[in-house]
Design a protein around this motif. Structure first.
Motif, mmCIF file in Angstrom:
data_model
loop_
_atom_site.group_PDB
_atom_site.id
_atom_site.type_symbol
_atom_site.label_atom_id
_atom_site.label_comp_id
_atom_site.label_asym_id
_atom_site.label_seq_id
_atom_site.Cartn_x
_atom_site.Cartn_y
_atom_site.Cartn_z
ATOM 1 N N ASP A 35 0.968 -1.265 -0.071
ATOM 2 C CA ASP A 35 0.000 -0.080 0.055
ATOM 3 C C ASP A 35 0.936 1.356 -0.167
ATOM 4 O O ASP A 35 1.911 1.260 0.590
ATOM 5 C CB ASP A 35 -0.834 0.076 1.304
ATOM 6 C CG ASP A 35 -2.106 -1.035 1.249
ATOM 7 O OD1 ASP A 35 -2.302 -1.450 -0.075
ATOM 8 O OD2 ASP A 35 -2.416 -1.475 2.504
ATOM 9 N N ALA A 36 0.379 2.407 -0.453
ATOM 10 C CA ALA A 36 1.048 3.462 -0.495
ATOM 11 C C ALA A 36 1.399 4.021 0.578
ATOM 12 O O ALA A 36 2.740 4.871 0.798
ATOM 13 C CB ALA A 36 0.264 4.559 -1.228
ATOM 14 N N ASP A 37 0.595 3.757 1.922
ATOM 15 C CA ASP A 37 0.974 4.321 3.139
ATOM 16 C C ASP A 37 1.965 3.007 4.136
ATOM 17 O O ASP A 37 1.788 3.609 5.212
ATOM 18 C CB ASP A 37 -0.210 4.689 3.820
ATOM 19 C CG ASP A 37 -1.236 3.589 4.019
ATOM 20 O OD1 ASP A 37 -1.192 2.720 3.484
ATOM 21 O OD2 ASP A 37 -2.154 3.968 4.768
ATOM 22 N N ALA A 38 2.331 2.396 3.316
ATOM 23 C CA ALA A 38 3.096 1.210 4.203
ATOM 24 C C ALA A 38 4.163 1.631 4.885
ATOM 25 O O ALA A 38 4.878 2.410 4.504
ATOM 26 C CB ALA A 38 3.345 -0.084 3.346
ATOM 27 N N THR A 39 4.394 0.802 6.082
ATOM 28 C CA THR A 39 5.593 1.204 6.716
ATOM 29 C C THR A 39 6.567 -0.018 6.494
ATOM 30 O O THR A 39 6.375 -1.003 6.139
ATOM 31 C CB THR A 39 5.367 1.364 8.346
ATOM 32 O OG1 THR A 39 4.849 0.196 8.832
ATOM 33 C CG2 THR A 39 4.425 2.398 8.652
ATOM 34 N N TYR A 40 7.822 0.227 7.138
ATOM 35 C CA TYR A 40 8.995 -1.047 6.989
ATOM 36 C C TYR A 40 8.381 -2.053 7.833
ATOM 37 O O TYR A 40 8.769 -3.331 7.477
ATOM 38 C CB TYR A 40 10.270 -0.420 7.640
ATOM 39 C CG TYR A 40 10.766 0.428 6.260
ATOM 40 C CD1 TYR A 40 11.198 0.006 4.886
ATOM 41 C CD2 TYR A 40 10.980 1.903 6.472
ATOM 42 C CE1 TYR A 40 11.566 0.764 4.005
ATOM 43 C CE2 TYR A 40 11.359 2.652 5.528
ATOM 44 C CZ TYR A 40 11.627 2.080 4.129
ATOM 45 O OH TYR A 40 12.161 2.900 3.385
ATOM 46 N N ALA A 41 7.662 -1.941 9.115
ATOM 47 C CA ALA A 41 7.203 -3.028 9.622
ATOM 48 C C ALA A 41 6.086 -3.790 8.743
ATOM 49 O O ALA A 41 5.865 -4.990 8.743
ATOM 50 C CB ALA A 41 6.363 -2.454 11.067
ATOM 51 N N ASP A 42 5.205 -3.100 8.161
ATOM 52 C CA ASP A 42 4.290 -3.695 7.167
ATOM 53 C C ASP A 42 5.061 -4.447 5.979
ATOM 54 O O ASP A 42 4.813 -5.624 5.591
ATOM 55 C CB ASP A 42 3.463 -2.543 6.442
ATOM 56 C CG ASP A 42 2.831 -1.832 7.241
ATOM 57 O OD1 ASP A 42 2.012 -2.314 8.304
ATOM 58 O OD2 ASP A 42 2.232 -0.565 7.015
ATOM 59 N N LEU A 43 6.275 -3.991 5.645
ATOM 60 C CA LEU A 43 7.146 -4.699 4.633
ATOM 61 C C LEU A 43 7.524 -5.916 5.180
ATOM 62 O O LEU A 43 7.439 -7.170 4.705
ATOM 63 C CB LEU A 43 8.308 -3.934 4.023
ATOM 64 C CG LEU A 43 9.261 -4.332 3.254
ATOM 65 C CD1 LEU A 43 9.683 -3.355 2.310
ATOM 66 C CD2 LEU A 43 10.506 -4.801 3.739
#
Length: 66
Positions: A18-26
């Protein structure tokens, strides 16, 4: 957002985040937790709560079972 992830010693993956992803999301998308791996951008660690801005990153596993 397309991101190429090089999991050190395990190969590359292409992720669609998603465009608003964080590195934790990655990390979560790679099936890792922030407690067992860290993300490196141009060789430097990045905070897990920072938004993903790079299109290529490395993931370094800190904890490996076996």
């Amino acid at each position: 957002m397309q991101v190429t992830v090089d999991v050190v010693g395990e190969g590359e993956r292409d992720l669609d985040l998603d465009a608003d992803a964080t590195y934790a999301d990655l990390l979560c998308a790679c099936s890792f937790s922030p407690h067992e791996a860290t993300v490196l951008v141009e060789g430097a660690p990045v905070p897990e709560d920072a938004p993903v801005t790079a299109d290529r990153v490395e993931v370094l596993r800190l904890v490996k079972g076996g």
